[in-house]
Design a protein around this motif. Structure first.
Motif, PDB file in Angstrom:
ATOM      1  N   ILE A   6       0.843  -1.200   0.000  1.00 16.64           N
ATOM      2  CA  ILE A   6       0.000   0.000   0.000  1.00 16.64           C
ATOM      3  C   ILE A   6       0.878   1.251   0.000  1.00 16.64           C
ATOM      4  CG2 ILE A   6      -1.657   1.354   1.350  1.00 16.64           C
ATOM      5  CD1 ILE A   6      -2.787  -1.335   2.369  1.00 16.64           C
ATOM      6  N   ILE A   7       1.891   1.258   0.852  1.00 15.45           N
ATOM      7  CA  ILE A   7       2.812   2.395   0.925  1.00 15.45           C
ATOM      8  C   ILE A   7       3.524   2.595  -0.408  1.00 15.45           C
ATOM      9  CG2 ILE A   7       4.976   3.177   1.987  1.00 15.45           C
ATOM     10  CD1 ILE A   7       3.978   1.929   4.615  1.00 15.45           C
ATOM     11  N   SER A   8       3.951   1.495  -1.022  1.00 13.86           N
ATOM     12  CA  SER A   8       4.652   1.573  -2.303  1.00 13.86           C
ATOM     13  C   SER A   8       3.765   2.159  -3.393  1.00 13.86           C
ATOM     14  CB  SER A   8       5.141   0.182  -2.715  1.00 13.86           C
ATOM     15  OG  SER A   8       5.767   0.213  -3.966  1.00 13.86           O
ATOM     16  N   SER A   9       2.467   1.827  -3.346  1.00 13.28           N
ATOM     17  CA  SER A   9       1.541   2.301  -4.379  1.00 13.28           C
ATOM     18  C   SER A   9       1.345   3.810  -4.336  1.00 13.28           C
ATOM     19  CB  SER A   9       0.188   1.602  -4.224  1.00 13.28           C
ATOM     20  OG  SER A   9      -0.494   2.060  -3.060  1.00 13.28           O
ATOM     21  N   LYS A  10       1.688   4.441  -3.208  1.00 11.59           N
ATOM     22  CA  LYS A  10       1.517   5.892  -3.070  1.00 11.59           C
ATOM     23  C   LYS A  10       2.741   6.665  -3.556  1.00 11.59           C
ATOM     24  CE  LYS A  10      -2.288   5.129  -0.629  1.00 11.59           C
ATOM     25  NZ  LYS A  10      -3.642   5.475  -1.104  1.00 11.59           N
ATOM     26  N   LYS A  11       3.783   5.943  -3.951  1.00  9.88           N
ATOM     27  CA  LYS A  11       5.087   6.574  -4.186  1.00  9.88           C
ATOM     28  C   LYS A  11       5.079   7.573  -5.338  1.00  9.88           C
ATOM     29  CE  LYS A  11       9.978   5.304  -4.524  1.00  9.88           C
ATOM     30  NZ  LYS A  11      10.937   4.177  -4.555  1.00  9.88           N
ATOM     31  N   ASN A  12       4.360   7.267  -6.395  1.00 10.70           N
ATOM     32  CA  ASN A  12       4.418   8.110  -7.591  1.00 10.70           C
ATOM     33  C   ASN A  12       3.151   8.925  -7.819  1.00 10.70           C
ATOM     34  OD1 ASN A  12       7.062   7.185  -8.397  1.00 10.70           O
ATOM     35  ND2 ASN A  12       6.092   5.265  -9.032  1.00 10.70           N
ATOM     36  N   ILE A  13       2.377   9.118  -6.746  1.00  8.82           N
ATOM     37  CA  ILE A  13       1.179   9.955  -6.856  1.00  8.82           C
ATOM     38  C   ILE A  13       1.551  11.398  -6.510  1.00  8.82           C
ATOM     39  CG2 ILE A  13      -1.132  10.403  -5.955  1.00  8.82           C
ATOM     40  CD1 ILE A  13      -1.377   7.446  -5.329  1.00  8.82           C
ATOM     41  N   PRO A  14       1.380  12.336  -7.448  1.00  6.94           N
ATOM     42  CA  PRO A  14       1.750  13.739  -7.179  1.00  6.94           C
ATOM     43  C   PRO A  14       1.011  14.287  -5.965  1.00  6.94           C
ATOM     44  CG  PRO A  14       1.300  13.404  -9.518  1.00  6.94           C
ATOM     45  CD  PRO A  14       0.867  12.155  -8.813  1.00  6.94           C
ATOM     46  N   SER A  15       1.750  14.935  -5.073  1.00  7.92           N
ATOM     47  CA  SER A  15       1.154  15.395  -3.822  1.00  7.92           C
ATOM     48  C   SER A  15       0.243  16.605  -4.002  1.00  7.92           C
ATOM     49  CB  SER A  15       2.264  15.743  -2.821  1.00  7.92           C
ATOM     50  OG  SER A  15       3.058  16.814  -3.313  1.00  7.92           O
ATOM     51  N   HIS A  16       0.330  17.287  -5.157  1.00  9.23           N
ATOM     52  CA  HIS A  16      -0.504  18.483  -5.344  1.00  9.23           C
ATOM     53  C   HIS A  16      -1.940  18.135  -5.721  1.00  9.23           C
ATOM     54  CE1 HIS A  16       0.879  17.565  -9.488  1.00  9.23           C
ATOM     55  NE2 HIS A  16      -0.312  18.036  -9.835  1.00  9.23           N
TER      56      HIS A  16
ATOM     57  N   LEU B 246       9.072   2.050   6.959  1.00 10.00           N
ATOM     58  CA  LEU B 246       8.667   1.430   5.704  1.00 10.00           C
ATOM     59  C   LEU B 246       8.651   2.446   4.567  1.00 10.00           C
ATOM     60  CD1 LEU B 246       5.767  -0.944   6.856  1.00 10.00           C
ATOM     61  CD2 LEU B 246       8.081  -1.596   6.182  1.00 10.00           C
ATOM     62  N   VAL B 247       8.183   3.656   4.850  1.00 11.23           N
ATOM     63  CA  VAL B 247       8.188   4.709   3.833  1.00 11.23           C
ATOM     64  C   VAL B 247       9.623   5.034   3.412  1.00 11.23           C
ATOM     65  CG1 VAL B 247       7.645   7.133   3.349  1.00 11.23           C
ATOM     66  CG2 VAL B 247       6.015   5.722   4.621  1.00 11.23           C
ATOM     67  N   LEU B 248      10.524   5.131   4.386  1.00  7.33           N
ATOM     68  CA  LEU B 248      11.928   5.436   4.082  1.00  7.33           C
ATOM     69  C   LEU B 248      12.552   4.325   3.228  1.00  7.33           C
ATOM     70  CD1 LEU B 248      14.436   7.223   4.497  1.00  7.33           C
ATOM     71  CD2 LEU B 248      14.902   5.923   6.589  1.00  7.33           C
ATOM     72  N   LEU B 249      12.304   3.071   3.591  1.00  8.69           N
ATOM     73  CA  LEU B 249      12.856   1.962   2.818  1.00  8.69           C
ATOM     74  C   LEU B 249      12.328   1.969   1.389  1.00  8.69           C
ATOM     75  CD1 LEU B 249      12.676  -0.919   5.469  1.00  8.69           C
ATOM     76  CD2 LEU B 249      14.748   0.183   4.599  1.00  8.69           C
ATOM     77  N   GLN B 250      11.025   2.198   1.232  1.00  5.11           N
ATOM     78  CA  GLN B 250      10.441   2.236  -0.100  1.00  5.11           C
ATOM     79  C   GLN B 250      10.998   3.408  -0.915  1.00  5.11           C
ATOM     80  OE1 GLN B 250       8.247   0.201  -1.866  1.00  5.11           O
ATOM     81  NE2 GLN B 250       8.723  -1.248  -0.237  1.00  5.11           N
ATOM     82  N   HIS B 251      11.237   4.529  -0.244  1.00  9.29           N
ATOM     83  CA  HIS B 251      11.817   5.690  -0.934  1.00  9.29           C
ATOM     84  C   HIS B 251      13.194   5.354  -1.492  1.00  9.29           C
ATOM     85  CE1 HIS B 251      13.528   9.714  -1.603  1.00  9.29           C
ATOM     86  NE2 HIS B 251      12.267  10.141  -1.645  1.00  9.29           N
ATOM     87  N   LYS B 252      13.916   4.487  -0.790  1.00 15.88           N
ATOM     88  CA  LYS B 252      15.252   4.069  -1.232  1.00 15.88           C
ATOM     89  C   LYS B 252      15.197   2.774  -2.052  1.00 15.88           C
ATOM     90  CE  LYS B 252      18.425   6.026  -0.136  1.00 15.88           C
ATOM     91  NZ  LYS B 252      19.089   7.198  -0.728  1.00 15.88           N
ATOM     92  N   SER B 253      13.972   2.416  -2.498  1.00 16.48           N
ATOM     93  CA  SER B 253      13.750   1.215  -3.327  1.00 16.48           C
ATOM     94  C   SER B 253      14.198  -0.069  -2.628  1.00 16.48           C
ATOM     95  CB  SER B 253      14.454   1.356  -4.686  1.00 16.48           C
ATOM     96  OG  SER B 253      13.953   2.457  -5.400  1.00 16.48           O
ATOM     97  N   LEU B 254      13.950  -0.124  -1.325  1.00 22.44           N
ATOM     98  CA  LEU B 254      14.254  -1.309  -0.536  1.00 22.44           C
ATOM     99  C   LEU B 254      12.963  -1.844   0.084  1.00 22.44           C
ATOM    100  CD1 LEU B 254      17.462  -0.101   1.345  1.00 22.44           C
ATOM    101  CD2 LEU B 254      17.368  -1.844  -0.446  1.00 22.44           C
TER     102      LEU B 254
END
Length: 213
Positions: A121-131, A185-193
């Motif tokens: 779920i966290i990963s799916s939010k990664k490329n959604i523009p925050s604006h 988890l957000v930090l790891l996903q941001h670093k593609s881990l």
């Protein structure tokens, strides 16, 4: 673990040439489905690395996902103590069940398996523009950059430690620890881990400690 051609050592006579195979997600531990294998389906699975069963209703070999594309990639497999059942670790590509759920046993899921779901779920939010309107906190956090995410991990780590030593109420500690794990988890996903990388490192350390005992 079954080594190459070890299917020859299995007990094929007990169930008339078929062996039940429990399929389990190699990372989350979620039980995905139950199928049956014969020698030919095991050989094909070994060769293609795509889980192949013997379909009793079709009376033929059946590779999971041969029509839908939702294959199960073989990671590892084990026989039980009586050599008449299999536990297969696999990575699914898409939903396993024809009802479009991750498991044929949905909604049955072990507590720890939810961690893997949360990570997805966290990963799916990664490329959604925050604006965009009504974007999630996770999307906005990604957009703030790695420094802000790392700062939040530090803040939540400190708050977790303070809750442990200053609060008599365990609910506060649970809340702060939950915040810490989420932001990690957000930090790891941001670093593609993935969190699985952490688990693998802990397993290596545990094995090293055993060798040094």
């Amino acid at each position: 673990m079954l080594i190459k051609n070890q299917h020859q050592q299995l007990n094929w006579t007990k169930n008339h040439g078929l062996i039940p195979a429990i399929i389990q997600h190699a990372e989350s531990g979620e039980v995905l489905m139950l199928g049956h294998m014969n020698k030919e389906s095991m050989i094909k699975t070994e060769q293609t690395k795509h889980i192949t069963f013997f379909s009793r209703s079709k009376n033929r070999l059946w590779t999971k996902g041969e029509k839908s594309g939702n294959i199960l990639k073989l990671i590892n497999w084990y026989s039980d103590c009586d050599q008449d059942a299999l536990l297969i670790f696999a990575l699914p590509h898409g939903p396993t069940c024809h009802n479009n759920t991750s498991s044929c046993f949905h909604p049955g899921i072990a507590e720890l398996s939810f961690l893997h779901q949360l990570e997805n779920i966290i990963s799916s939010k990664k490329n959604i523009p925050s604006h965009l309107i009504n974007t999630s906190y996770t999307s906005r956090l990604y957009d703030s950059g790695v420094k802000r995410i790392a700062q939040k991990v530090g803040e939540e780590g400190l708050e977790t430690a303070l809750a442990a030593i200053s609060c008599c109420n365990t609910k506060e500690l649970i809340n702060e620890a939950s915040d810490l794990i989420y932001h990690l988890l957000v930090l790891l996903q941001h670093k593609s881990l993935s969190f699985n990388a952490i688990i693998q490192e802990l397993k290596i350390r545990n094995n090293d400690n055993k060798l040094n005992q």
